[in-house]
Scaffold this active site. Structure first.
Site, PDB file in Angstrom:
ATOM      1  N   SER A 151      10.338  -2.366  -0.106  1.00  0.00           N
ATOM      2  CA  SER A 151       9.229  -3.662  -0.931  1.00  0.00           C
ATOM      3  C   SER A 151       9.777  -4.720  -1.234  1.00  0.00           C
ATOM      4  CB  SER A 151       8.306  -2.424  -1.645  1.00  0.00           C
ATOM      5  OG  SER A 151       9.745  -1.945  -2.503  1.00  0.00           O
ATOM      6  N   GLU A 192       3.659   9.306  -2.470  1.00  0.00           N
ATOM      7  CA  GLU A 192       3.171   9.584  -1.456  1.00  0.00           C
ATOM      8  C   GLU A 192       2.906  11.104  -1.411  1.00  0.00           C
ATOM      9  OE1 GLU A 192       5.687   9.665   2.752  1.00  0.00           O
ATOM     10  OE2 GLU A 192       6.364   8.030   1.852  1.00  0.00           O
ATOM     11  N   HIS A 231       5.939  -0.712  -4.139  1.00  0.00           N
ATOM     12  CA  HIS A 231       6.880  -0.615  -5.468  1.00  0.00           C
ATOM     13  C   HIS A 231       7.912  -1.620  -6.096  1.00  0.00           C
ATOM     14  CE1 HIS A 231       6.309   4.204  -6.054  1.00  0.00           C
ATOM     15  NE2 HIS A 231       5.317   3.781  -6.356  1.00  0.00           N
ATOM     16  N   CYS A 280       9.286  -3.621   5.238  1.00  0.00           N
ATOM     17  CA  CYS A 280       9.033  -3.290   6.633  1.00  0.00           C
ATOM     18  C   CYS A 280       7.136  -3.640   6.737  1.00  0.00           C
ATOM     19  CB  CYS A 280       9.205  -1.604   5.597  1.00  0.00           C
ATOM     20  SG  CYS A 280       7.854  -0.922   5.927  1.00  0.00           S
ATOM     21  N   HIS A 290       1.370   3.534  -0.243  1.00  0.00           N
ATOM     22  CA  HIS A 290       1.890   5.449  -0.722  1.00  0.00           C
ATOM     23  C   HIS A 290       0.640   6.509   0.306  1.00  0.00           C
ATOM     24  CE1 HIS A 290       3.186   2.994  -3.391  1.00  0.00           C
ATOM     25  NE2 HIS A 290       4.539   3.245  -3.026  1.00  0.00           N
ATOM     26  N   SER A 302      11.194   2.074  -7.332  1.00  0.00           N
ATOM     27  CA  SER A 302      11.233   2.522  -5.668  1.00  0.00           C
ATOM     28  C   SER A 302      12.496   3.735  -4.908  1.00  0.00           C
ATOM     29  CB  SER A 302      11.195   1.118  -5.295  1.00  0.00           C
ATOM     30  OG  SER A 302      12.039   1.127  -4.337  1.00  0.00           O
ATOM     31  N   SER A 303      11.594   4.224  -4.068  1.00  0.00           N
ATOM     32  CA  SER A 303      12.233   5.494  -3.734  1.00  0.00           C
ATOM     33  C   SER A 303      13.559   5.234  -2.738  1.00  0.00           C
ATOM     34  CB  SER A 303      11.342   6.671  -3.507  1.00  0.00           C
ATOM     35  OG  SER A 303      11.929   7.839  -2.578  1.00  0.00           O
TER      36      SER A 303
END
Length: 318
Positions: free
Chosen positions: A276, A136, A51, A22, A84, A232-233
């Site tokens: 990411s 974050e 991440h 992104c 983050h 990575s969330s």
């Protein structure tokens, strides 16, 4: 199955659109790369810039040094804050030590920080919807000058002991989408009579777009492969969405983690990537699929993203 038959029926691969990087991630990586070019190595980065192990390792090879605590940064060393975001205490520590700082915090994360500060300044109790322990979330809770209540699910909302007429406001972790937060927001709105929150358009566009693309993908495929890091969330959430749609879904870092057993009986495979994860890792997974058998690759139509975030002034090309 003979090779001839296999060639007649290559496995269909669908690539989700959008997928991968992104604008916030692109900006963060570019800040580290430009800092290395301008100031020379080493450049110190607090926490993984994003991440993804591949990204972190490639920046290490160029001279970036990743640390979890500012105490590990030598005096006067160029320091980058990750995408983050960080708590105010970290910013203050860097200022006290006179460290030259480049802030790679995603502008959408900074926007959440500012929303939280604004709500707090108006006397509202701030409620953050997010995952405990995520960098974050820790950064946001450390940016808002006062206590912030963290809720991770509807049960957490029910457990809040504030009176119903307390003036409250909610903010959300950017790697959660509108879909992820809607039930929690509805529970907050049902519980409190004086509640405010950001406009729905303020939720991270990239998170929502990638989740929508996976839902579209899940209607077409037998298996979904999500390229992304285990920590990575947003990548984990993409895998969950595939599973919730009834499709066998797996999170893999790269092609080396592809298990051929997952593909038994699968004529169609969908691939997406977390925000990411670079496209080179998607290519690596496609190559791993090719080694198992012939494939035909198509990109699904989806939302085109053309958002770009400005670099810090000291790194902008003059």
């Amino acid at each position: 199955m003979s090779l001839g038959t296999d060639n007649e029926h290559p496995r269909q691969i669908y690539l989700a659109q959008p997928r991968g990087f992104c604008a916030g991630v692109v900006r963060a990586i570019e800040i580290v790369e430009r800092a290395l070019e301008k100031y020379g190595p080493p450049v110190y980065v607090r926490h993984e810039i994003v991440h993804n192990k591949y990204v972190v390792e490639s920046l290490k090879n160029k001279g970036a040094i990743f640390v979890e605590d500012l105490s590990e940064v030598p005096p006067m060393a160029v320091t980058v804050f990750s995408a983050h975001g960080v708590a105010r205490s970290v910013e203050e520590e860097a200022a006290e030590r006179g460290l030259p700082v480049l802030n790679a915090t995603c502008p959408l994360v900074t926007k959440v920080h500012n929303q939280g500060k604004r709500y707090m300044s108006k006397g509202r109790t701030v409620i953050l919807i997010g995952h405990a322990g995520h960098p974050e979330v820790e950064g946001t809770m450390g940016q808002v000058p006062g206590p912030v209540l963290l809720v991770q699910n509807v049960e957490d909302v029910k457990a809040l002991t504030l009176p119903a007429d307390t003036p409250v406001a909610y903010i959300t972790q950017t790697t959660l989408s509108v879909d992820d937060t809607k039930d929690i927001i509805a529970a907050l709105q049902a519980k409190f009579t004086d509640i405010q929150g950001p406009d729905i358009r303020d939720i991270c566009y990239a998170t929502q777009n990638r989740q929508t693309a996976v839902r579209d993908l899940s209607k077409l495929v037998d298996v979904i492969l999500v390229v992304g890091a285990a920590n990575s969330s947003n990548s984990n959430r993409l895998r969950e969405i595939g599973t919730e749609a009834g499709v066998a879904s797996y999170l893999i870092a790269d092609g080396s983690e592809l298990n051929p057993d997952w593909l038994k009986g699968a004529k169609t495979v969908g691939i997406t990537a977390g925000a990411s994860a670079p496209e080179v890792l998607v290519d690596d997974v496609i190559e791993a699929l090719r080694r198992i058998g012939p494939v035909r690759v198509s990109v699904l139509p989806g939302r085109e993203e053309n958002i770009e975030f400005r670099l810090p002034a000291e790194l902008a090309a003059g």
